[in-house]
Scaffold this motif. Structure first.
Motif, PDB file in Angstrom:
ATOM      1  N   LYS A 106       0.809  -1.213   0.000  1.00 33.17           N
ATOM      2  CA  LYS A 106       0.000   0.000   0.000  1.00 33.17           C
ATOM      3  C   LYS A 106       0.848   1.271   0.000  1.00 33.17           C
ATOM      4  O   LYS A 106       0.302   2.375  -0.033  1.00 33.17           O
TER       5      LYS A 106
ATOM      6  N   VAL B 207       2.124   3.289  -1.877  1.00 31.50           N
ATOM      7  CA  VAL B 207       2.132   3.850  -3.231  1.00 31.50           C
ATOM      8  C   VAL B 207       1.243   5.095  -3.230  1.00 31.50           C
ATOM      9  O   VAL B 207       0.171   5.093  -2.617  1.00 31.50           O
TER      10      VAL B 207
ATOM     11  N   SER C  64      -0.347   6.650 -11.574  1.00 31.53           N
ATOM     12  CA  SER C  64      -0.621   5.411 -12.297  1.00 31.53           C
ATOM     13  C   SER C  64       0.477   4.402 -11.990  1.00 31.53           C
ATOM     14  O   SER C  64       1.545   4.751 -11.460  1.00 31.53           O
ATOM     15  N   ALA C  65       0.211   3.160 -12.310  1.00 29.37           N
ATOM     16  CA  ALA C  65       1.202   2.117 -12.073  1.00 29.37           C
ATOM     17  C   ALA C  65       2.494   2.417 -12.826  1.00 29.37           C
ATOM     18  O   ALA C  65       3.593   2.271 -12.285  1.00 29.37           O
TER      19      ALA C  65
ATOM     20  N   HIS D  15       4.349   5.411 -11.209  1.00 31.20           N
ATOM     21  CA  HIS D  15       4.969   5.018  -9.941  1.00 31.20           C
ATOM     22  C   HIS D  15       6.302   4.306 -10.182  1.00 31.20           C
ATOM     23  O   HIS D  15       7.322   4.645  -9.571  1.00 31.20           O
TER      24      HIS D  15
ATOM     25  N   ARG E  47      -4.809   4.871 -12.142  1.00 26.94           N
ATOM     26  CA  ARG E  47      -4.305   5.286 -10.846  1.00 26.94           C
ATOM     27  C   ARG E  47      -4.347   4.113  -9.860  1.00 26.94           C
ATOM     28  O   ARG E  47      -5.314   3.358  -9.819  1.00 26.94           O
ATOM     29  N   SER E  48      -3.311   4.020  -9.051  1.00 26.39           N
ATOM     30  CA  SER E  48      -3.184   2.863  -8.164  1.00 26.39           C
ATOM     31  C   SER E  48      -4.214   2.866  -7.042  1.00 26.39           C
ATOM     32  O   SER E  48      -4.465   1.819  -6.436  1.00 26.39           O
ATOM     33  N   LYS E  49      -4.845   4.018  -6.757  1.00 25.72           N
ATOM     34  CA  LYS E  49      -5.828   4.045  -5.678  1.00 25.72           C
ATOM     35  C   LYS E  49      -7.063   3.215  -6.022  1.00 25.72           C
ATOM     36  O   LYS E  49      -7.829   2.842  -5.139  1.00 25.72           O
TER      37      LYS E  49
ATOM     38  N   PHE F 220      -6.785   0.240  -7.437  1.00 23.13           N
ATOM     39  CA  PHE F 220      -6.343  -1.143  -7.548  1.00 23.13           C
ATOM     40  C   PHE F 220      -6.910  -1.997  -6.407  1.00 23.13           C
ATOM     41  O   PHE F 220      -7.065  -1.526  -5.279  1.00 23.13           O
TER      42      PHE F 220
ATOM     43  N   GLY G 277      -2.436  -4.453  -6.139  1.00 21.19           N
ATOM     44  CA  GLY G 277      -1.412  -3.733  -5.391  1.00 21.19           C
ATOM     45  C   GLY G 277      -0.217  -4.615  -5.083  1.00 21.19           C
ATOM     46  O   GLY G 277       0.932  -4.156  -5.132  1.00 21.19           O
TER      47      GLY G 277
ATOM     48  N   LEU H 174       1.874  -4.843  -8.178  1.00 17.71           N
ATOM     49  CA  LEU H 174       2.637  -3.620  -8.400  1.00 17.71           C
ATOM     50  C   LEU H 174       3.840  -3.568  -7.457  1.00 17.71           C
ATOM     51  O   LEU H 174       4.937  -3.135  -7.859  1.00 17.71           O
TER      52      LEU H 174
END
Length: 395
Positions: free
Chosen positions: A82, A84, A89-90, A93, A124-126, A128, A133, A136
Protein backbone atom coordinates in the motif's frame (compact mmCIF):
# COMPACT_ATOMS: atom_id res chain seq x y z
CA UNK A 1 23.74 -13.47 0.87
CA UNK A 2 22.03 -11.96 3.91
CA UNK A 3 23.74 -12.45 7.25
CA UNK A 4 22.40 -11.37 10.64
CA UNK A 5 24.57 -11.57 13.75
CA UNK A 6 23.17 -11.02 17.22
CA UNK A 7 20.33 -8.77 16.08
CA UNK A 8 18.44 -7.17 18.95
CA UNK A 9 15.82 -4.45 18.67
CA UNK A 10 14.17 -2.84 21.68
CA UNK A 11 11.58 -0.10 21.82
CA UNK A 12 11.91 1.14 25.37
CA UNK A 13 10.99 -1.82 27.59
CA UNK A 14 9.57 -3.80 24.66
CA UNK A 15 11.78 -6.25 22.80
CA UNK A 16 10.85 -7.06 19.21
CA UNK A 17 13.96 -9.08 18.27
CA UNK A 18 16.47 -10.66 20.64
CA UNK A 19 19.95 -11.96 19.76
CA UNK A 20 18.90 -13.24 16.34
CA UNK A 21 21.53 -14.77 14.04
CA UNK A 22 20.99 -16.49 10.67
CA UNK A 23 22.10 -16.62 7.04
CA UNK A 24 20.00 -16.47 3.87
CA UNK A 25 21.96 -18.10 1.08
CA UNK A 26 21.57 -17.62 -2.68
CA UNK A 27 20.10 -20.25 -4.96
CA UNK A 28 17.21 -21.21 -2.67
CA UNK A 29 13.88 -19.85 -1.51
CA UNK A 30 14.17 -19.24 2.24
CA UNK A 31 10.89 -19.02 4.12
CA UNK A 32 10.66 -16.73 7.14
CA UNK A 33 8.02 -18.01 9.56
CA UNK A 34 6.72 -17.04 12.97
CA UNK A 35 3.53 -16.12 14.85
CA UNK A 36 2.09 -12.63 14.76
CA UNK A 37 4.27 -10.26 16.76
CA UNK A 38 7.30 -12.56 16.59
CA UNK A 39 9.52 -9.90 15.02
CA UNK A 40 9.52 -10.87 11.34
CA UNK A 41 8.66 -7.42 9.99
CA UNK A 42 11.09 -5.73 12.38
CA UNK A 43 13.85 -8.07 11.22
CA UNK A 44 13.15 -7.30 7.57
CA UNK A 45 13.17 -3.58 8.31
CA UNK A 46 16.56 -3.91 9.96
CA UNK A 47 17.88 -5.81 6.95
CA UNK A 48 16.80 -2.91 4.73
CA UNK A 49 18.19 -0.23 7.04
CA UNK A 50 14.74 1.13 7.92
CA UNK A 51 15.24 0.30 11.60
CA UNK A 52 18.54 0.59 13.45
CA UNK A 53 19.38 -2.46 15.64
CA UNK A 54 19.83 -1.85 19.33
CA UNK A 55 22.74 -4.28 19.10
CA UNK A 56 24.15 -6.70 16.56
CA UNK A 57 24.32 -6.12 12.82
CA UNK A 58 23.00 -7.41 9.50
CA UNK A 59 24.71 -7.28 6.11
CA UNK A 60 23.82 -7.96 2.48
CA UNK A 61 26.72 -9.28 0.47
CA UNK A 62 29.01 -8.34 3.36
CA UNK A 63 27.87 -4.69 3.54
CA UNK A 64 25.15 -2.90 5.51
CA UNK A 65 22.25 -1.90 3.29
CA UNK A 66 22.89 1.82 3.80
CA UNK A 67 26.41 1.52 2.39
CA UNK A 68 25.41 -0.36 -0.76
CA UNK A 69 25.99 1.73 -3.88
CA UNK A 70 22.75 2.12 -5.85
CA UNK A 71 20.96 -0.27 -3.52
CA UNK A 72 17.79 -0.70 -5.68
CA UNK A 73 19.91 -2.42 -8.32
CA UNK A 74 21.21 -4.88 -5.75
CA UNK A 75 18.26 -5.38 -3.39
CA UNK A 76 14.53 -5.48 -4.15
CA UNK A 77 11.88 -5.60 -1.46
CA UNK A 78 8.12 -5.74 -0.97
CA UNK A 79 7.21 -4.88 2.62
CA UNK A 80 3.99 -2.88 2.19
CA UNK A 81 2.07 -3.03 -1.07
CA UNK A 82 0.00 0.00 0.00
CA UNK A 83 3.04 2.29 0.13
CA UNK A 84 2.13 3.85 -3.23
CA UNK A 85 0.85 7.34 -4.04
CA UNK A 86 -2.78 6.71 -4.90
CA UNK A 87 -2.88 9.47 -7.49
CA UNK A 88 -0.12 7.98 -9.61
CA UNK A 89 -0.62 5.41 -12.30
CA UNK A 90 1.20 2.12 -12.07
CA UNK A 91 3.57 3.15 -14.86
CA UNK A 92 4.32 6.56 -13.35
CA UNK A 93 4.97 5.02 -9.94
CA UNK A 94 7.51 2.61 -11.37
CA UNK A 95 8.95 5.29 -13.65
CA UNK A 96 9.66 7.58 -10.69
CA UNK A 97 11.46 4.74 -8.91
CA UNK A 98 13.45 3.96 -12.03
CA UNK A 99 14.54 7.57 -12.50
CA UNK A 100 15.69 7.82 -8.89
CA UNK A 101 17.88 4.73 -9.35
CA UNK A 102 19.17 5.37 -12.85
CA UNK A 103 17.21 2.46 -14.30
CA UNK A 104 16.23 2.72 -18.01
CA UNK A 105 12.58 3.59 -18.60
CA UNK A 106 12.11 0.55 -20.84
CA UNK A 107 12.53 -1.63 -17.76
CA UNK A 108 9.22 -0.27 -16.41
CA UNK A 109 7.19 -1.83 -19.20
CA UNK A 110 9.17 -5.05 -18.87
CA UNK A 111 8.26 -5.57 -15.22
CA UNK A 112 4.67 -4.49 -15.81
CA UNK A 113 4.47 -7.34 -18.30
CA UNK A 114 6.10 -9.75 -15.85
CA UNK A 115 3.49 -9.06 -13.18
CA UNK A 116 0.57 -8.88 -15.62
CA UNK A 117 -0.38 -5.22 -15.14
CA UNK A 118 0.34 -3.97 -18.66
CA UNK A 119 -3.39 -3.54 -19.37
CA UNK A 120 -3.91 -1.25 -16.37
CA UNK A 121 -0.54 0.51 -16.44
CA UNK A 122 -2.19 3.90 -17.03
CA UNK A 123 -4.75 3.63 -14.21
CA UNK A 124 -4.30 5.29 -10.85
CA UNK A 125 -3.18 2.86 -8.16
CA UNK A 126 -5.83 4.04 -5.68
CA UNK A 127 -8.37 2.06 -7.67
CA UNK A 128 -6.34 -1.14 -7.55
CA UNK A 129 -7.54 -4.20 -5.68
CA UNK A 130 -5.40 -5.77 -2.98
CA UNK A 131 -4.08 -8.35 -5.41
CA UNK A 132 -3.24 -5.74 -8.04
CA UNK A 133 -1.41 -3.73 -5.39
CA UNK A 134 0.63 -6.82 -4.53
CA UNK A 135 1.58 -7.26 -8.18
CA UNK A 136 2.64 -3.62 -8.40
CA UNK A 137 4.78 -4.04 -5.27
CA UNK A 138 6.44 -7.11 -6.76
CA UNK A 139 7.09 -5.16 -9.96
CA UNK A 140 8.83 -2.45 -7.92
CA UNK A 141 10.99 -5.09 -6.23
CA UNK A 142 12.02 -6.55 -9.59
CA UNK A 143 12.64 -3.15 -11.20
CA UNK A 144 16.41 -3.05 -10.70
CA UNK A 145 16.90 -6.75 -11.57
CA UNK A 146 18.49 -7.28 -8.12
CA UNK A 147 20.32 -10.32 -6.83
CA UNK A 148 18.72 -10.15 -3.38
CA UNK A 149 14.93 -10.06 -2.93
CA UNK A 150 12.79 -9.77 0.20
CA UNK A 151 9.04 -10.34 0.15
CA UNK A 152 6.66 -9.91 3.09
CA UNK A 153 3.41 -11.82 2.46
CA UNK A 154 3.71 -11.62 -1.36
CA UNK A 155 0.56 -13.70 -2.05
CA UNK A 156 -1.71 -11.61 0.16
CA UNK A 157 -4.90 -10.83 -1.77
CA UNK A 158 -3.98 -12.87 -4.85
CA UNK A 159 -6.34 -15.35 -6.47
CA UNK A 160 -5.25 -19.01 -6.99
CA UNK A 161 -3.75 -18.20 -10.38
CA UNK A 162 -1.79 -15.32 -8.85
CA UNK A 163 -0.56 -17.50 -6.00
CA UNK A 164 0.69 -20.10 -8.47
CA UNK A 165 2.40 -17.36 -10.46
CA UNK A 166 4.20 -16.01 -7.35
CA UNK A 167 5.25 -19.53 -6.39
CA UNK A 168 6.78 -20.16 -9.80
CA UNK A 169 8.37 -16.70 -9.82
CA UNK A 170 10.12 -17.32 -6.49
CA UNK A 171 11.46 -20.64 -7.68
CA UNK A 172 12.61 -19.11 -10.95
CA UNK A 173 14.44 -16.28 -9.18
CA UNK A 174 16.16 -18.71 -6.83
CA UNK A 175 17.03 -20.97 -9.77
CA UNK A 176 18.89 -18.03 -11.31
CA UNK A 177 21.16 -17.95 -8.25
CA UNK A 178 19.44 -15.05 -6.46
CA UNK A 179 18.85 -14.76 -2.73
CA UNK A 180 15.09 -14.97 -2.08
CA UNK A 181 13.75 -14.31 1.44
CA UNK A 182 9.97 -14.74 1.83
CA UNK A 183 7.83 -14.14 4.90
CA UNK A 184 4.42 -15.77 4.92
CA UNK A 185 1.72 -17.22 7.18
CA UNK A 186 0.47 -19.67 4.55
CA UNK A 187 2.07 -22.97 5.57
CA UNK A 188 0.67 -24.86 2.61
CA UNK A 189 2.25 -22.35 0.24
CA UNK A 190 5.59 -22.38 2.05
CA UNK A 191 5.63 -26.17 1.84
CA UNK A 192 5.38 -25.89 -1.96
CA UNK A 193 7.70 -22.91 -2.39
CA UNK A 194 10.46 -22.83 0.22
CA UNK A 195 13.62 -24.92 0.25
CA UNK A 196 14.86 -23.68 3.62
CA UNK A 197 13.11 -22.28 6.71
CA UNK A 198 14.01 -19.75 9.35
CA UNK A 199 11.45 -19.80 12.17
CA UNK A 200 11.36 -17.27 15.00
CA UNK A 201 9.12 -16.86 18.03
CA UNK A 202 9.04 -13.88 20.37
CA UNK A 203 12.00 -12.43 18.53
CA UNK A 204 14.22 -15.47 19.01
CA UNK A 205 15.44 -18.13 16.59
CA UNK A 206 13.52 -21.40 16.85
CA UNK A 207 14.72 -23.24 13.74
CA UNK A 208 17.11 -22.81 10.81
CA UNK A 209 16.94 -25.87 8.57
CA UNK A 210 15.50 -27.34 5.39
CA UNK A 211 11.75 -27.89 5.08
CA UNK A 212 12.23 -31.66 5.14
CA UNK A 213 14.36 -31.58 8.29
CA UNK A 214 11.97 -29.14 9.97
CA UNK A 215 9.02 -31.48 9.48
CA UNK A 216 11.06 -34.48 10.59
CA UNK A 217 12.34 -32.77 13.75
CA UNK A 218 8.98 -31.40 14.84
CA UNK A 219 6.56 -34.20 14.09
CA UNK A 220 6.20 -37.93 14.47
CA UNK A 221 5.27 -40.02 11.45
CA UNK A 222 2.63 -42.65 12.14
CA UNK A 223 0.72 -45.48 10.53
CA UNK A 224 -3.05 -45.41 10.21
CA UNK A 225 -4.71 -48.81 10.78
CA UNK A 226 -8.37 -49.77 10.41
CA UNK A 227 -10.01 -53.10 11.21
CA UNK A 228 -13.59 -54.23 10.40
CA UNK A 229 -14.60 -55.20 13.98
CA UNK A 230 -14.19 -53.66 17.44
CA UNK A 231 -12.92 -56.97 18.83
CA UNK A 232 -10.22 -57.08 16.17
CA UNK A 233 -9.23 -53.52 17.04
CA UNK A 234 -8.82 -54.49 20.70
CA UNK A 235 -6.74 -57.56 19.85
CA UNK A 236 -4.55 -55.58 17.50
CA UNK A 237 -4.08 -52.79 20.03
CA UNK A 238 -2.88 -55.30 22.62
CA UNK A 239 -0.48 -56.94 20.14
CA UNK A 240 0.97 -53.65 18.94
CA UNK A 241 1.42 -52.32 22.47
CA UNK A 242 3.16 -55.53 23.57
CA UNK A 243 5.54 -55.19 20.61
CA UNK A 244 6.57 -51.70 21.75
CA UNK A 245 4.26 -49.54 19.64
CA UNK A 246 2.20 -46.58 20.80
CA UNK A 247 -1.45 -46.78 19.81
CA UNK A 248 -3.98 -43.94 19.89
CA UNK A 249 -7.62 -44.18 18.74
CA UNK A 250 -8.77 -41.92 15.92
CA UNK A 251 -12.25 -40.29 15.89
CA UNK A 252 -13.41 -42.51 13.02
CA UNK A 253 -12.45 -45.74 14.78
CA UNK A 254 -9.05 -46.17 13.17
CA UNK A 255 -5.80 -46.53 15.12
CA UNK A 256 -2.79 -44.22 15.00
CA UNK A 257 0.35 -46.29 15.51
CA UNK A 258 3.85 -44.96 16.14
CA UNK A 259 7.09 -46.74 16.92
CA UNK A 260 6.56 -49.64 14.54
CA UNK A 261 7.26 -50.00 10.82
CA UNK A 262 4.42 -50.89 8.46
CA UNK A 263 5.71 -54.42 7.68
CA UNK A 264 5.95 -55.14 11.41
CA UNK A 265 2.37 -53.94 11.96
CA UNK A 266 1.18 -56.18 9.13
CA UNK A 267 2.97 -59.20 10.61
CA UNK A 268 1.52 -58.57 14.07
CA UNK A 269 -1.99 -58.26 12.63
CA UNK A 270 -1.54 -61.53 10.75
CA UNK A 271 -0.27 -63.32 13.88
CA UNK A 272 -3.25 -61.99 15.86
CA UNK A 273 -5.63 -63.17 13.13
CA UNK A 274 -6.93 -59.64 12.59
CA UNK A 275 -8.09 -58.50 9.18
CA UNK A 276 -7.00 -55.03 8.09
CA UNK A 277 -9.06 -52.65 6.03
CA UNK A 278 -6.39 -49.99 6.00
CA UNK A 279 -2.67 -49.79 6.70
CA UNK A 280 -1.24 -46.52 5.41
CA UNK A 281 1.74 -44.31 6.29
CA UNK A 282 1.15 -40.71 7.32
CA UNK A 283 3.70 -37.89 7.32
CA UNK A 284 2.96 -34.68 9.16
CA UNK A 285 2.43 -31.54 7.10
CA UNK A 286 4.49 -28.39 7.44
CA UNK A 287 1.51 -26.77 9.17
CA UNK A 288 1.37 -29.52 11.82
CA UNK A 289 5.12 -29.32 12.42
CA UNK A 290 4.97 -25.52 12.60
CA UNK A 291 2.14 -25.58 15.14
CA UNK A 292 4.08 -27.92 17.39
CA UNK A 293 7.26 -25.85 17.10
CA UNK A 294 5.66 -22.47 17.81
CA UNK A 295 2.92 -23.42 20.28
CA UNK A 296 5.00 -22.07 23.16
CA UNK A 297 5.63 -18.74 21.40
CA UNK A 298 2.06 -17.70 20.59
CA UNK A 299 0.93 -14.61 22.50
CA UNK A 300 -2.70 -14.50 21.31
CA UNK A 301 -4.44 -17.83 21.67
CA UNK A 302 -8.12 -18.69 21.40
CA UNK A 303 -9.61 -20.68 24.27
CA UNK A 304 -10.85 -23.16 21.64
CA UNK A 305 -7.32 -24.13 20.54
CA UNK A 306 -7.12 -27.07 22.90
CA UNK A 307 -10.43 -28.48 21.66
CA UNK A 308 -9.21 -28.10 18.08
CA UNK A 309 -6.23 -30.31 18.81
CA UNK A 310 -3.66 -27.58 18.26
CA UNK A 311 -2.03 -28.00 21.68
CA UNK A 312 -0.18 -31.19 20.83
CA UNK A 313 2.73 -32.42 22.96
CA UNK A 314 6.13 -31.10 21.97
CA UNK A 315 8.55 -33.57 20.35
CA UNK A 316 11.08 -35.19 22.72
CA UNK A 317 13.94 -32.92 23.65
CA UNK A 318 12.23 -29.78 22.35
CA UNK A 319 11.93 -26.83 24.69
CA UNK A 320 9.86 -23.68 24.17
CA UNK A 321 11.83 -20.47 23.65
CA UNK A 322 13.10 -19.03 26.92
CA UNK A 323 11.70 -15.80 28.22
CA UNK A 324 13.98 -12.85 27.49
CA UNK A 325 15.47 -11.63 30.78
CA UNK A 326 13.84 -8.56 32.32
CA UNK A 327 11.40 -8.16 29.44
CA UNK A 328 7.64 -8.81 29.76
CA UNK A 329 6.24 -11.81 27.90
CA UNK A 330 3.38 -9.80 26.40
CA UNK A 331 3.41 -6.93 23.94
CA UNK A 332 6.54 -7.97 22.11
CA UNK A 333 6.13 -5.28 19.54
CA UNK A 334 5.34 -1.67 20.26
CA UNK A 335 5.97 1.62 18.46
CA UNK A 336 8.87 3.72 19.71
CA UNK A 337 8.12 6.05 22.62
CA UNK A 338 7.06 9.60 21.70
CA UNK A 339 9.95 11.84 20.81
CA UNK A 340 12.30 9.04 19.78
CA UNK A 341 13.48 8.64 16.19
CA UNK A 342 13.65 4.89 15.43
CA UNK A 343 15.72 5.49 12.29
CA UNK A 344 18.51 7.44 13.95
CA UNK A 345 21.69 5.54 14.76
CA UNK A 346 21.87 5.00 18.53
CA UNK A 347 24.62 6.66 20.50
CA UNK A 348 27.21 4.38 22.17
CA UNK A 349 25.51 4.86 25.53
CA UNK A 350 21.96 4.35 24.12
CA UNK A 351 21.57 0.72 25.36
CA UNK A 352 22.39 1.82 28.91
CA UNK A 353 19.68 4.47 28.76
CA UNK A 354 17.05 2.20 27.19
CA UNK A 355 15.43 1.21 30.52
CA UNK A 356 14.90 4.92 31.30
CA UNK A 357 12.76 5.53 28.18
CA UNK A 358 9.41 4.51 29.69
CA UNK A 359 10.11 6.54 32.87
CA UNK A 360 9.83 9.92 31.09
CA UNK A 361 6.20 9.57 30.00
CA UNK A 362 5.31 8.24 33.46
CA UNK A 363 6.43 11.47 35.14
CA UNK A 364 4.22 13.67 33.02
CA UNK A 365 0.47 13.39 33.73
CA UNK A 366 -1.46 11.92 30.83
CA UNK A 367 -3.84 14.87 30.45
CA UNK A 368 -0.95 17.30 29.95
CA UNK A 369 0.38 15.51 26.86
CA UNK A 370 -2.42 16.54 24.50
CA UNK A 371 -2.96 19.89 26.29
CA UNK A 372 -0.16 21.88 24.68
CA UNK A 373 -0.18 20.52 21.09
CA UNK A 374 -3.80 21.42 20.25
CA UNK A 375 -3.15 25.14 20.89
CA UNK A 376 -0.45 25.51 18.23
CA UNK A 377 -1.10 22.84 15.57
CA UNK A 378 -4.84 23.68 15.42
CA UNK A 379 -4.43 26.94 13.44
CA UNK A 380 -1.62 25.43 11.37
CA UNK A 381 -3.77 22.58 10.01
CA UNK A 382 -5.90 24.70 7.67
CA UNK A 383 -2.77 26.35 6.27
CA UNK A 384 -1.18 23.05 5.30
CA UNK A 385 -4.29 21.27 4.07
CA UNK A 386 -4.67 23.22 0.82
CA UNK A 387 -1.03 22.66 -0.10
CA UNK A 388 -1.56 18.90 0.10
CA UNK A 389 -4.57 18.93 -2.18
CA UNK A 390 -3.36 21.28 -4.88
CA UNK A 391 -1.04 18.76 -6.57
CA UNK A 392 -3.95 16.34 -6.77
CA UNK A 393 -6.20 18.96 -8.37
CA UNK A 394 -3.48 19.87 -10.82
CA UNK A 395 -3.34 16.32 -12.00
Amino acid sequence: MIEAVGLTKRYGAKTAVYNLSFQVRPGAVTGFLGPNGSGKSTTMRMILGLDQPTSGHVTIGGHPFRTLPNAPRQVGALLDAKAVHGGRSARNHLLSLAQLSGIPARRVDEVLGVVGLQEVAGKRSKGFSLGMGQRLGIAAALLGDPQVLLFDEPVNGLDPEGILWVRNLMKQLAGEGRTVFVSSHLMSEMALTADHLIVIGRGQLLADMSVKDFISHNSADFARVRTPEPTGREKLTAALTEAGGQVLPEPDGALRVTGLALPRISDLAHDADVRLWELSPHQASLEEAYMRMTQGAVDYRSTADQKAGLMQPLPPGHQPPPVIPEVPTQGWYAPPPPGQNPYAAPAPHAPAQAPQAPAAPAQAPVPQAPASPPQQPAPAAPATAPSLTKPEDAR
